[in-house]
Design a protein around this motif. Structure first.
Motif, PDB file in Angstrom:
ATOM      1  N   ASP A  27       0.573  -1.225   0.001  1.00  0.00           N
ATOM      2  CA  ASP A  27       0.082  -0.193  -0.030  1.00  0.00           C
ATOM      3  C   ASP A  27       0.914   1.267   0.026  1.00  0.00           C
ATOM      4  OD1 ASP A  27      -2.176  -1.461   0.160  1.00  0.00           O
ATOM      5  OD2 ASP A  27      -2.453  -1.830   2.203  1.00  0.00           O
ATOM      6  N   SER A  28       2.153   1.121   0.444  1.00  0.00           N
ATOM      7  CA  SER A  28       2.939   2.478   0.742  1.00  0.00           C
ATOM      8  C   SER A  28       4.328   2.246  -0.127  1.00  0.00           C
ATOM      9  CB  SER A  28       3.263   2.433   2.039  1.00  0.00           C
ATOM     10  OG  SER A  28       4.390   3.408   2.230  1.00  0.00           O
ATOM     11  N   ARG A  29       4.426   3.370  -0.755  1.00  0.00           N
ATOM     12  CA  ARG A  29       5.759   3.300  -1.698  1.00  0.00           C
ATOM     13  C   ARG A  29       6.955   3.150  -0.846  1.00  0.00           C
ATOM     14  NH1 ARG A  29       6.274   8.587  -4.850  1.00  0.00           N
ATOM     15  NH2 ARG A  29       8.544   8.088  -5.035  1.00  0.00           N
ATOM     16  N   ASN A  30       7.041   3.303   0.157  1.00  0.00           N
ATOM     17  CA  ASN A  30       8.128   3.319   1.204  1.00  0.00           C
ATOM     18  C   ASN A  30       8.177   1.919   1.807  1.00  0.00           C
ATOM     19  OD1 ASN A  30       8.548   6.207   0.663  1.00  0.00           O
ATOM     20  ND2 ASN A  30       7.291   6.591   2.346  1.00  0.00           N
ATOM     21  N   THR A  31       7.276   1.291   1.567  1.00  0.00           N
ATOM     22  CA  THR A  31       7.519  -0.002   2.396  1.00  0.00           C
ATOM     23  C   THR A  31       6.993  -1.431   1.500  1.00  0.00           C
ATOM     24  OG1 THR A  31       5.022   0.033   3.314  1.00  0.00           O
ATOM     25  CG2 THR A  31       6.742   0.868   4.747  1.00  0.00           C
ATOM     26  N   CYS A  32       6.773  -0.908   0.181  1.00  0.00           N
ATOM     27  CA  CYS A  32       6.428  -2.141  -0.863  1.00  0.00           C
ATOM     28  C   CYS A  32       7.321  -3.054  -0.781  1.00  0.00           C
ATOM     29  CB  CYS A  32       5.696  -1.497  -2.078  1.00  0.00           C
ATOM     30  SG  CYS A  32       7.140  -0.789  -2.935  1.00  0.00           S
ATOM     31  N   GLU A  33       7.092  -4.338  -1.296  1.00  0.00           N
ATOM     32  CA  GLU A  33       7.942  -5.586  -1.382  1.00  0.00           C
ATOM     33  C   GLU A  33       8.428  -5.698  -2.750  1.00  0.00           C
ATOM     34  OE1 GLU A  33       8.172 -10.312  -0.560  1.00  0.00           O
ATOM     35  OE2 GLU A  33       6.382  -9.157  -0.121  1.00  0.00           O
ATOM     36  N   ILE A  34       9.564  -5.515  -2.955  1.00  0.00           N
ATOM     37  CA  ILE A  34      10.038  -5.694  -4.720  1.00  0.00           C
ATOM     38  C   ILE A  34       9.855  -7.239  -4.997  1.00  0.00           C
ATOM     39  CG2 ILE A  34      11.794  -5.611  -6.392  1.00  0.00           C
ATOM     40  CD1 ILE A  34      12.795  -3.262  -4.782  1.00  0.00           C
ATOM     41  N   LEU A  35       9.051  -7.469  -5.981  1.00  0.00           N
ATOM     42  CA  LEU A  35       8.977  -8.969  -6.484  1.00  0.00           C
ATOM     43  C   LEU A  35       9.902  -9.265  -7.482  1.00  0.00           C
ATOM     44  CD1 LEU A  35       4.972  -8.836  -6.677  1.00  0.00           C
ATOM     45  CD2 LEU A  35       6.402  -9.507  -4.830  1.00  0.00           C
ATOM     46  N   VAL A  36      10.028  -8.454  -8.501  1.00  0.00           N
ATOM     47  CA  VAL A  36      11.097  -8.643  -9.334  1.00  0.00           C
ATOM     48  C   VAL A  36      11.594  -7.049  -9.994  1.00  0.00           C
ATOM     49  CG1 VAL A  36       9.279  -8.315 -11.268  1.00  0.00           C
ATOM     50  CG2 VAL A  36      11.210  -9.836 -11.759  1.00  0.00           C
ATOM     51  N   ASP A  37      13.032  -7.383 -10.543  1.00  0.00           N
ATOM     52  CA  ASP A  37      13.519  -6.141 -10.903  1.00  0.00           C
ATOM     53  C   ASP A  37      14.133  -6.404 -12.293  1.00  0.00           C
ATOM     54  OD1 ASP A  37      16.289  -7.048 -10.474  1.00  0.00           O
ATOM     55  OD2 ASP A  37      15.885  -6.590  -8.253  1.00  0.00           O
ATOM     56  N   SER A  38      14.660  -5.529 -13.155  1.00  0.00           N
ATOM     57  CA  SER A  38      15.306  -5.660 -14.233  1.00  0.00           C
ATOM     58  C   SER A  38      16.717  -6.116 -14.216  1.00  0.00           C
ATOM     59  CB  SER A  38      15.195  -4.168 -14.951  1.00  0.00           C
ATOM     60  OG  SER A  38      16.158  -3.228 -14.229  1.00  0.00           O
ATOM     61  N   ASP A  39      17.351  -6.065 -12.980  1.00  0.00           N
ATOM     62  CA  ASP A  39      18.754  -6.314 -13.032  1.00  0.00           C
ATOM     63  C   ASP A  39      18.773  -7.878 -12.571  1.00  0.00           C
ATOM     64  OD1 ASP A  39      19.538  -4.026 -13.468  1.00  0.00           O
ATOM     65  OD2 ASP A  39      19.890  -3.470 -11.350  1.00  0.00           O
ATOM     66  N   GLY A  40      17.695  -8.614 -12.158  1.00  0.00           N
ATOM     67  CA  GLY A  40      17.593  -9.961 -11.947  1.00  0.00           C
ATOM     68  C   GLY A  40      18.366 -10.273 -10.559  1.00  0.00           C
ATOM     69  N   VAL A  41      18.275  -9.345  -9.863  1.00  0.00           N
ATOM     70  CA  VAL A  41      18.821  -9.601  -8.526  1.00  0.00           C
ATOM     71  C   VAL A  41      17.780 -10.100  -7.561  1.00  0.00           C
ATOM     72  CG1 VAL A  41      19.906  -8.581  -6.314  1.00  0.00           C
ATOM     73  CG2 VAL A  41      20.597  -7.942  -8.716  1.00  0.00           C
ATOM     74  N   ILE A  68      11.392   3.219 -10.645  1.00  0.00           N
ATOM     75  CA  ILE A  68      13.059   3.474 -11.352  1.00  0.00           C
ATOM     76  C   ILE A  68      13.837   3.825 -10.178  1.00  0.00           C
ATOM     77  CG2 ILE A  68      14.356   4.661 -12.953  1.00  0.00           C
ATOM     78  CD1 ILE A  68      11.706   5.197 -14.451  1.00  0.00           C
ATOM     79  N   ASP A  69      14.762   3.122  -9.857  1.00  0.00           N
ATOM     80  CA  ASP A  69      15.829   3.358  -8.911  1.00  0.00           C
ATOM     81  C   ASP A  69      16.537   4.622  -9.186  1.00  0.00           C
ATOM     82  OD1 ASP A  69      17.329   2.850  -6.189  1.00  0.00           O
ATOM     83  OD2 ASP A  69      18.931   2.069  -7.424  1.00  0.00           O
ATOM     84  N   LYS A  70      16.512   5.599  -8.131  1.00  0.00           N
ATOM     85  CA  LYS A  70      17.112   7.191  -8.272  1.00  0.00           C
ATOM     86  C   LYS A  70      17.429   7.193  -6.845  1.00  0.00           C
ATOM     87  CE  LYS A  70      15.562  11.638  -9.761  1.00  0.00           C
ATOM     88  NZ  LYS A  70      15.643  12.189  -8.525  1.00  0.00           N
ATOM     89  N   ILE A  71      18.602   8.197  -7.026  1.00  0.00           N
ATOM     90  CA  ILE A  71      19.147   8.785  -5.703  1.00  0.00           C
ATOM     91  C   ILE A  71      18.454   9.583  -5.137  1.00  0.00           C
ATOM     92  CG2 ILE A  71      21.116   9.769  -4.761  1.00  0.00           C
ATOM     93  CD1 ILE A  71      22.847   9.127  -7.254  1.00  0.00           C
ATOM     94  N   TYR A  72      18.196   9.366  -3.785  1.00  0.00           N
ATOM     95  CA  TYR A  72      17.488  10.159  -2.957  1.00  0.00           C
ATOM     96  C   TYR A  72      15.777   9.917  -3.007  1.00  0.00           C
ATOM     97  CZ  TYR A  72      21.776  13.316  -2.569  1.00  0.00           C
ATOM     98  OH  TYR A  72      22.823  13.585  -2.547  1.00  0.00           O
ATOM     99  N   ALA A  73      15.320   9.817  -4.301  1.00  0.00           N
ATOM    100  CA  ALA A  73      13.988   9.604  -4.249  1.00  0.00           C
ATOM    101  C   ALA A  73      13.566   8.778  -5.491  1.00  0.00           C
ATOM    102  CB  ALA A  73      13.080  10.724  -4.092  1.00  0.00           C
ATOM    103  N   ASP A  74      13.269   7.528  -5.522  1.00  0.00           N
ATOM    104  CA  ASP A  74      12.758   6.783  -6.591  1.00  0.00           C
ATOM    105  C   ASP A  74      11.629   7.491  -7.553  1.00  0.00           C
ATOM    106  OD1 ASP A  74      14.776   5.191  -5.770  1.00  0.00           O
ATOM    107  OD2 ASP A  74      13.418   3.427  -5.388  1.00  0.00           O
TER     108      ASP A  74
END
Length: 313
Positions: free
Chosen positions: A32-46, A82-88
């Protein structure tokens, strides 16, 4: 908001500024929150792939998020980031999972109507079913003058002498949380009520049309009582001989017409063959006459030739 059916999939296409964020990590997370959401999949495959969700960064062609084999617990709030310094940079997505819409239900009898079981008052079960749809519920209705009457919630309708006391139309409704569809109408015609011999006819789309004429003619219903007026009684006693003669004449006439109609096909066939043989005989006679005329013409030409040249016969 994305609305998808259970068991299906959805494809989310996003665009972004490729000049500044082409090489930044992109991700798909839930919460529900952008600050606490759980990342399911990313483009780097990590991040560990969930097998049902994947994210692909095709640069200028866009960012693709694909989720397949959807379940009801997949509904909720998601984020594309999109991962970005200070604020995504993040966009909120609401996912709604619904049932698969039902298709128009089809009606079919449990036994073939060609056997005409209803002509002898036997029960018939009619089934209702949709070829597509999840968690489908079925209900049977009967058409009434002012409002349709709900009979019961089931995929089957049992028609029998106790249920079909008068003519009526029936139909089935298939529904779930996504949609509702109504079947074609099934018509029932009562030829003889239950207290007599119970004869009825079912007519539905896709089934052969039949009647119960032979059954109606052989039914054991009691005939109405004879008239008891004085005038009729006097005629019966005074004209007994005449009525007997008229009855015999009528019987003979009925037998004559019955034999006539029965033999109609035989005489029609005989007439066709007679016409064919007559035409064949005329054709043979025409050919014979033509040949005879040609022979006579040849003989005349020979005689004229000899006369011109003074030849002996």
């Amino acid at each position: 908001m994305i609305t998808a059916h259970i068991g299906g999939k959805f494809v989310l296409v996003c665009t972004y500024e490729t000049k500044g964020f082409l090489y930044n990590k992109k991700y798909w997370c839930r919460g529900d929150s952008r600050n606490t959401c759980e990342i399911l999949v990313d483009s780097d495959g990590v991040t560990k792939n969930t097998r049902r969700a994947q994210i692909m960064d095709n640069g200028r062609r866009g960012l693709f998020v694909i989720v397949s084999d959807l379940q009801f617990d997949d509904a909720g709030v998601y984020w594309v980031g999109i991962d970005k310094i200070y604020a995504d940079i993040m966009t909120k997505i609401n996912v709604v999972i619904t049932e698969v819409p039902v298709s128009k239900p089809r009606l079919w009898p449990s036994s073939s109507l060609v056997d005409r079981a209803t002509c002898w008052g036997q029960p018939v079960t009619v089934r209702c079913g949709s070829t597509s749809g999840t968690a489908v519920r079925y209900a049977w209705y009967r058409n009434a003058q002012h409002d349709d009457v709900l009979l019961h919630h089931s995929s089957e309708l049992l028609l029998h002498c106790g249920a079909v006391v008068e003519d009526g139309d029936y139909y089935c409704v298939a529904s779930n949380d996504a949609s509702s569809q109504r079947s074609d109408v099934l018509s029932v015609q009562v030829l003889m009520p239950t207290d007599s011999s119970c004869i009825y006819v079912i007519n539905m789309q896709g089934q052969s049309i039949y009647d119960c004429a032979d059954r109606m003619s052989t039914t054991t219903v009691k005939p109405p009582p004879p008239p008891t007026t004085c005038q009729t009684t006097v005629k019966i006693y005074s004209d007994t001989t005449n009525q007997s003669l008229q009855l015999n004449q009528t019987t003979h006439e009925d037998q004559f017409f019955s034999r006539t109609w029965t033999g109609m096909s035989f005489w029609y066939t005989l007439l066709r063959w007679g016409c064919f043989l007559t035409l064949l005989a005329y054709l043979c006679i025409f050919i014979k006459c033509t040949e005879a005329m040609q022979k006579r013409a040849r003989r005349r030409r020979k005689v004229r030739f000899r006369q011109r040249h003074h030849l002996p016969h």
